[in-house]
Design a protein around this motif. Structure first.
Motif, PDB file in Angstrom:
ATOM      1  N   LEU A 282       0.804  -1.217   0.000  1.00 45.16           N
ATOM      2  CA  LEU A 282       0.000   0.000   0.000  1.00 45.16           C
ATOM      3  C   LEU A 282       0.844   1.277   0.000  1.00 45.16           C
ATOM      4  O   LEU A 282       0.410   2.308  -0.499  1.00 45.16           O
ATOM      5  CB  LEU A 282      -0.931   0.002   1.223  1.00 45.16           C
ATOM      6  N   THR A 283       2.064   1.215   0.557  1.00 44.16           N
ATOM      7  CA  THR A 283       2.845   2.446   0.742  1.00 44.16           C
ATOM      8  C   THR A 283       3.954   2.657  -0.286  1.00 44.16           C
ATOM      9  O   THR A 283       4.204   3.801  -0.697  1.00 44.16           O
ATOM     10  CB  THR A 283       3.476   2.469   2.148  1.00 44.16           C
ATOM     11  N   MET A 284       4.630   1.596  -0.713  1.00 41.36           N
ATOM     12  CA  MET A 284       5.797   1.783  -1.575  1.00 41.36           C
ATOM     13  C   MET A 284       5.477   2.376  -2.943  1.00 41.36           C
ATOM     14  O   MET A 284       6.254   3.189  -3.460  1.00 41.36           O
ATOM     15  CB  MET A 284       6.556   0.462  -1.731  1.00 41.36           C
ATOM     16  N   PRO A 285       4.350   2.015  -3.578  1.00 40.93           N
ATOM     17  CA  PRO A 285       4.040   2.695  -4.844  1.00 40.93           C
ATOM     18  C   PRO A 285       3.887   4.205  -4.680  1.00 40.93           C
ATOM     19  O   PRO A 285       4.325   4.975  -5.545  1.00 40.93           O
ATOM     20  CB  PRO A 285       2.706   2.046  -5.263  1.00 40.93           C
ATOM     21  N   ALA A 286       3.270   4.638  -3.561  1.00 40.47           N
ATOM     22  CA  ALA A 286       3.131   6.080  -3.317  1.00 40.47           C
ATOM     23  C   ALA A 286       4.496   6.734  -3.128  1.00 40.47           C
ATOM     24  O   ALA A 286       4.733   7.856  -3.588  1.00 40.47           O
ATOM     25  CB  ALA A 286       2.262   6.316  -2.087  1.00 40.47           C
ATOM     26  N   VAL A 287       5.405   6.024  -2.464  1.00 46.46           N
ATOM     27  CA  VAL A 287       6.770   6.550  -2.283  1.00 46.46           C
ATOM     28  C   VAL A 287       7.451   6.697  -3.640  1.00 46.46           C
ATOM     29  O   VAL A 287       8.122   7.700  -3.911  1.00 46.46           O
ATOM     30  CB  VAL A 287       7.582   5.622  -1.358  1.00 46.46           C
ATOM     31  N   VAL A 333       9.390  -6.820   0.631  1.00 44.34           N
ATOM     32  CA  VAL A 333       8.882  -7.679  -0.444  1.00 44.34           C
ATOM     33  C   VAL A 333       7.469  -7.270  -0.836  1.00 44.34           C
ATOM     34  O   VAL A 333       7.076  -7.382  -2.010  1.00 44.34           O
ATOM     35  CB  VAL A 333       8.953  -9.164  -0.026  1.00 44.34           C
ATOM     36  N   GLY A 334       6.687  -6.756   0.124  1.00 42.48           N
ATOM     37  CA  GLY A 334       5.365  -6.246  -0.207  1.00 42.48           C
ATOM     38  C   GLY A 334       5.442  -5.033  -1.121  1.00 42.48           C
ATOM     39  O   GLY A 334       4.583  -4.837  -1.988  1.00 42.48           O
TER      40      GLY A 334
END
Length: 410
Positions: A282-287, A333-334
């Motif tokens: 949920l967070t890494m694409p936004a980063v 990995v998520g």
């Protein structure tokens, strides 16, 4: 208003199908120590067992995708539910490694129809520019199923029912009951009534020539994609990503138990690992949106995975350190999971037109890592008597993802 609600209702039912698959898939990993003891398996056999589903994807994936395109997502998902539900019932009474392995392969075959059926269902129910949220929803359903295998299955329901065999039977029967519900929905809610208007950009290879041009086009597209240098690095990331997911996720509870952690607590920590995966997803694409550097974020996620895996290798450290390390791996990995799907459209030489081929290539090759991860942990334990060598291989793979991430110009 009725059609949007029905579309999301079907998406919810499809998400539960993915949850069911992952519950069946990881039920073996949740009870691996007990299964090994009862059936007298070697660690190599245990590694083969936990790696059998991803290995099945390698030869079956392309054929399953073609079948899904032919019969549609409704029937594909329904067939898959019946296959892995029946296989789970059979696994409840398996008395030998061979039978358990064969039924696990059936789980993998059924699982491919969910893996390809759900994206196709989303593509038919939602326009392309509105498919992101529906895709995220069913991905979260997969995390829920994995977590449930360890937290509810191993931690609560299994002990209450009396062990892994009655749990497997209950899960299998539940999936078959859900399959009956799915087929009822198929009957009363025709997909044709909900499908979005046809895309005017028809497949140029679809013709009355019996599909010859389609096969030729597929070979051309695969060749074009693999000739893109950045795609080769992305394939490396895919191999490492699936090696971590299947290798560490399948063995984490067993590794923790070997360090003196109770079975229930080990299952809870593994569930927390899956929650950490969801957080990374949920967070890494936004980063990556914020910094405009998806490859760099992949590299950072790979470094987090390497660091977290290293904490599981160090003996005699306080218990909290490997737990934190496992959660760090989960977030890393998520984060990689959605990024390997987001990068291809942004690559020169691939773009939106070849995104499906590119992602398919990443996962077709990547599932070799999905098999090798759990297999090597088990096989190297048989040779050395320690889980450290297998975990070290996974850690080195994480470093390869760091290098590959920095080489991806997206």
């Amino acid at each position: 208003m009725r059609r949007p609600r029905l579309r999301y209702g079907l998406l919810g039912l499809g998400t539960l199908a993915y949850t069911s698959l992952m519950l069946v898939w990881f039920s073996v990993a949740a009870y691996l120590a007990e299964i090994v003891t009862e059936l007298g398996l070697t660690s190599t056999q245990a590694g083969l067992l936990t790696g059998a589903v991803p290995l099945t994807y390698v030869p079956v994936a392309l054929f399953s995708g073609i079948v899904t395109d032919r019969i549609g997502p409704y029937r594909a998902i329904g067939i898959g539910l019946v296959l892995f539900g029946a296989a789970q019932v059979g696994r409840a009474s398996a008395e030998s490694f061979g039978v358990l392995l064969a039924l696990t392969v059936v789980v993998g075959i059924g699982g491919t129809t969910i893996t390809f059926g759900l994206p196709k269902l989303v593509a038919e129910l939602f326009p392309t520019d509105a498919s992101g949220t529906p895709s995220s929803i069913y991905m979260l359903g997969s995390f829920a199923g994995t977590a449930a295998a360890f937290s509810l299955g191993r931690g609560v329901v299994g002990p209450m029912l009396g062990g892994w065999r009655p749990l497997f039977w209950a899960i299998g029967v539940g999936v078959l009951a859900y399959a009956a519900l799915w087929w009822l929905v198929v009957y009363v809610t025709p997909l044709s009534a909900l499908r979005i208007p046809d895309d005017p950009a028809e497949d140029p290879d679809a013709s009355a020539d019996g599909g010859v041009r389609g096969v030729t086009g597929l070979k051309r597209d695969v060749g074009r994609v693999f000739r893109t240098p950045a795609m080769r690095w992305l394939v490396v990331v895919g191999v490492v990503y699936l090696m971590i997911v299947h290798g560490l996720q399948n063995w984490l509870a067993t590794v923790l138990q070997a360090r003196g952690v109770t079975a229930t607590l080990a299952a809870s920590i593994t569930s927390a690992f899956v929650v950490a995966e969801a957080a990374g997803t949920l967070t890494m694409p936004a980063v990556s949106d914020r910094f405009g550097r998806r490859g760099g974020v992949i590299a950072v996620c790979g470094a987090a995975c390497a660091l977290g895996t290293a904490t599981l290798l160090v003996p005699g450290v306080p218990f909290v350190l490997p737990v934190i390390g496992a959660l760090v791996v989960g977030v890393g990995v998520g984060g990689i999971s959605p990024l390997v799907r987001m990068v291809p459209p942004e690559l020169e030489g691939v773009g939106p037109a070849l995104t499906g081929t590119a992602v398919g290539l990443v996962f077709a090759v990547g599932e070799l890592g999905g098999f090798l991860g759990p297999f090597l942990v088990g096989a190297l334990f048989d040779v050395t008597g320690s889980y450290a060598p297998g975990l070290a291989v996974i850690g080195l793979g994480c470093l390869a993802a760091v290098v590959a991430g920095w080489r991806i110009p997206a």
